[in-house]
Scaffold this active site. Structure first.
Site, PDB file in Angstrom:
ATOM      1  N   PHE A 220       6.973  58.470 -41.036  1.00 51.02           N
ATOM      2  CA  PHE A 220       7.262  58.698 -39.629  1.00 51.02           C
ATOM      3  C   PHE A 220       8.605  58.063 -39.284  1.00 51.02           C
ATOM      4  CE2 PHE A 220       7.063  58.493 -35.075  1.00 51.02           C
ATOM      5  CZ  PHE A 220       6.551  59.741 -34.776  1.00 51.02           C
TER       6      PHE A 220
ATOM      7  N   ASP B 137       8.020  69.324 -39.807  1.00 50.22           N
ATOM      8  CA  ASP B 137       6.928  68.599 -40.459  1.00 50.22           C
ATOM      9  C   ASP B 137       5.924  69.629 -40.977  1.00 50.22           C
ATOM     10  OD1 ASP B 137       5.422  66.256 -41.110  1.00 50.22           O
ATOM     11  OD2 ASP B 137       4.308  66.433 -39.280  1.00 50.22           O
TER      12      ASP B 137
ATOM     13  N   ASP C 268      11.370  60.064 -31.345  1.00 49.02           N
ATOM     14  CA  ASP C 268      10.681  58.959 -30.672  1.00 49.02           C
ATOM     15  C   ASP C 268       9.384  58.567 -31.361  1.00 49.02           C
ATOM     16  OD1 ASP C 268       9.200  61.365 -29.948  1.00 49.02           O
ATOM     17  OD2 ASP C 268       8.129  60.069 -28.542  1.00 49.02           O
TER      18      ASP C 268
ATOM     19  N   GLU D 243      16.354  72.276 -34.011  1.00 45.22           N
ATOM     20  CA  GLU D 243      15.169  71.410 -34.010  1.00 45.22           C
ATOM     21  C   GLU D 243      15.495  70.111 -34.746  1.00 45.22           C
ATOM     22  OE1 GLU D 243      12.675  70.479 -32.681  1.00 45.22           O
ATOM     23  OE2 GLU D 243      10.811  71.356 -33.389  1.00 45.22           O
ATOM     24  N   ASP D 244      14.969  69.013 -34.249  1.00 41.45           N
ATOM     25  CA  ASP D 244      15.233  67.719 -34.858  1.00 41.45           C
ATOM     26  C   ASP D 244      14.567  67.573 -36.227  1.00 41.45           C
ATOM     27  OD1 ASP D 244      12.717  67.779 -33.747  1.00 41.45           O
ATOM     28  OD2 ASP D 244      12.886  65.876 -32.668  1.00 41.45           O
TER      29      ASP D 244
ATOM     30  N   LYS E 109      10.601  67.333 -43.589  1.00 36.31           N
ATOM     31  CA  LYS E 109       9.570  66.722 -44.449  1.00 36.31           C
ATOM     32  C   LYS E 109       8.838  67.855 -45.152  1.00 36.31           C
ATOM     33  CE  LYS E 109       8.219  63.334 -40.953  1.00 36.31           C
ATOM     34  NZ  LYS E 109       7.047  62.844 -40.212  1.00 36.31           N
TER      35      LYS E 109
ATOM     36  N   LYS F 242      11.843  67.205 -26.626  1.00 34.18           N
ATOM     37  CA  LYS F 242      12.958  66.351 -26.265  1.00 34.18           C
ATOM     38  C   LYS F 242      13.785  65.960 -27.479  1.00 34.18           C
ATOM     39  CE  LYS F 242      10.406  63.955 -22.596  1.00 34.18           C
ATOM     40  NZ  LYS F 242       9.768  62.678 -22.254  1.00 34.18           N
ATOM     41  N   GLY F 243      13.162  65.899 -28.639  1.00 38.27           N
ATOM     42  CA  GLY F 243      13.757  65.277 -29.817  1.00 38.27           C
ATOM     43  C   GLY F 243      15.130  65.776 -30.228  1.00 38.27           C
TER      44      GLY F 243
ATOM     45  N   ARG G  62      14.540  56.787 -29.055  1.00 40.92           N
ATOM     46  CA  ARG G  62      15.388  57.990 -29.093  1.00 40.92           C
ATOM     47  C   ARG G  62      16.866  57.632 -29.075  1.00 40.92           C
ATOM     48  NH1 ARG G  62      12.015  62.413 -28.239  1.00 40.92           N
ATOM     49  NH2 ARG G  62      10.317  62.147 -26.776  1.00 40.92           N
TER      50      ARG G  62
HETATM   51  P1  IMP Z   1       5.492  70.206 -36.761  1.00 40.89           P
HETATM   52  O1  IMP Z   1       4.990  71.224 -35.755  1.00 40.89           O
HETATM   53  O2  IMP Z   1       4.339  69.541 -37.462  1.00 40.89           O
HETATM   54  O3  IMP Z   1       6.489  70.787 -37.728  1.00 40.89           O
HETATM   55  O4  IMP Z   1       6.144  69.039 -35.959  1.00 40.89           O
HETATM   56  C1  IMP Z   1       7.400  69.128 -35.437  1.00 40.89           C
HETATM   57  C2  IMP Z   1       7.575  68.211 -34.252  1.00 40.89           C
HETATM   58  O5  IMP Z   1       6.818  67.005 -34.396  1.00 40.89           O
HETATM   59  C3  IMP Z   1       9.008  67.765 -34.151  1.00 40.89           C
HETATM   60  O6  IMP Z   1       9.725  68.610 -33.303  1.00 40.89           O
HETATM   61  C4  IMP Z   1       8.889  66.355 -33.595  1.00 40.89           C
HETATM   62  O7  IMP Z   1       8.863  66.411 -32.190  1.00 40.89           O
HETATM   63  C5  IMP Z   1       7.569  65.860 -34.076  1.00 40.89           C
HETATM   64  N1  IMP Z   1       7.707  65.025 -35.288  1.00 40.89           N
HETATM   65  C6  IMP Z   1       7.343  65.347 -36.554  1.00 40.89           C
HETATM   66  N2  IMP Z   1       7.576  64.345 -37.414  1.00 40.89           N
HETATM   67  C7  IMP Z   1       8.117  63.349 -36.684  1.00 40.89           C
HETATM   68  C8  IMP Z   1       8.605  62.032 -37.021  1.00 40.89           C
HETATM   69  O8  IMP Z   1       8.583  61.571 -38.174  1.00 40.89           O
HETATM   70  N3  IMP Z   1       9.097  61.302 -35.986  1.00 40.89           N
HETATM   71  C9  IMP Z   1       9.145  61.761 -34.701  1.00 40.89           C
HETATM   72  N4  IMP Z   1       8.717  62.985 -34.351  1.00 40.89           N
HETATM   73  C10 IMP Z   1       8.204  63.773 -35.329  1.00 40.89           C
HETATM   74 MG    MG Z   2      10.667  67.997 -31.482  1.00 38.10          MG
END
Ligand code: IMP
Ligand code: MG
Length: 170
Positions: A148, A99, A155, A95-96, A127, A40-41, A161
């Site tokens: 975070f 991480d 969210d 993508e928002d 990040k 959703k982000g 959001r």
């Molecule tokens: P990854 O798979 O670890 O790269 O995580 C990516 C997903 O985790 C993003 O699309 C977000 O939905 C969620 N996410 C990662 N960090 C944050 C944050 O700081 N706040 C909110 N959502 C996050």
């Molecule tokens: Mg996301």
């Protein structure tokens, strides 16, 4: 309610989104861009970004999750996909936040199976220090520290959001 500290204002984000749109337009010229919005982000970012792209755009949605509260679980689960056939398309994953990179890598592998002509990624917040897999966005808005963050589509347990800025949850 927990306290919030603003990291990027609504205006700072808007300026950066316009710059990203310029870069994207240069790259695609007048080809149709198939934007894949990761729910959703990314819905707020994608909505702002596509309105700065005065080139032909189609929009698709896909929903995956790897997060539980504030931690990545490392496993990506599928929830929903509206994307029609992306074969021979110029696909841009929007993508928002990046991480660990697990989600984006999973999506790149999954979408590649549909054999798009090109597949690129546009991530608003990155990040970088948290990366667990080797994935780099083609277009990136802001590098941020390992905190975070919420707002502008992101969210915490489905809240925040709707904030127009990006904030750190303290
Ligand atoms: P990854 O798979 O670890 O790269 O995580 C990516 C997903 O985790 C993003 O699309 C977000 O939905 C969620 N996410 C990662 N960090 C944050 C944050 O700081 N706040 C909110 N959502 C996050
Ligand atoms: Mg996301």
């Amino acid at each position: 309610m927990p306290e919030l500290r603003i990291l990027f204002s609504e205006n700072e984000i808007a300026v950066r989104v316009r710059q990203l749109a310029e870069q994207i337009k240069q790259e695609y010229q007048s080809r149709i861009i198939d934007v894949l919005c990761i729910l959703k982000g990314s819905f707020v970012f994608a909505a702002d970004l596509i309105r700065q792209l005065d080139v032909p755009v189609r929009v698709h949605f896909i929903q995956v999750s790897s997060y539980s509260s504030t931690e990545s679980t490392g496993t990506v689960r599928f929830h929903f996909s509206s994307s029609s056939r992306l074969e021979h398309c110029d696909v841009l994953i929007v993508e928002d936040i990046l991480d660990t990179g697990v989600t984006l890598q999973f999506l790149l592998e999954h979408i590649s199976l549909q054999r798009p002509s090109t597949l690129r990624t546009c991530v608003l917040f990155d990040k970088e220090s948290k990366r667990r897999v080797d994935v780099k966005p083609d277009f990136r808005g802001f590098q941020i520290e390992d905190k975070f963050v919420v707002g502008y589509g992101l969210d915490h347990n489905e809240l925040y959001r709707n904030l127009p800025h990006l904030a750190v949850l303290l």
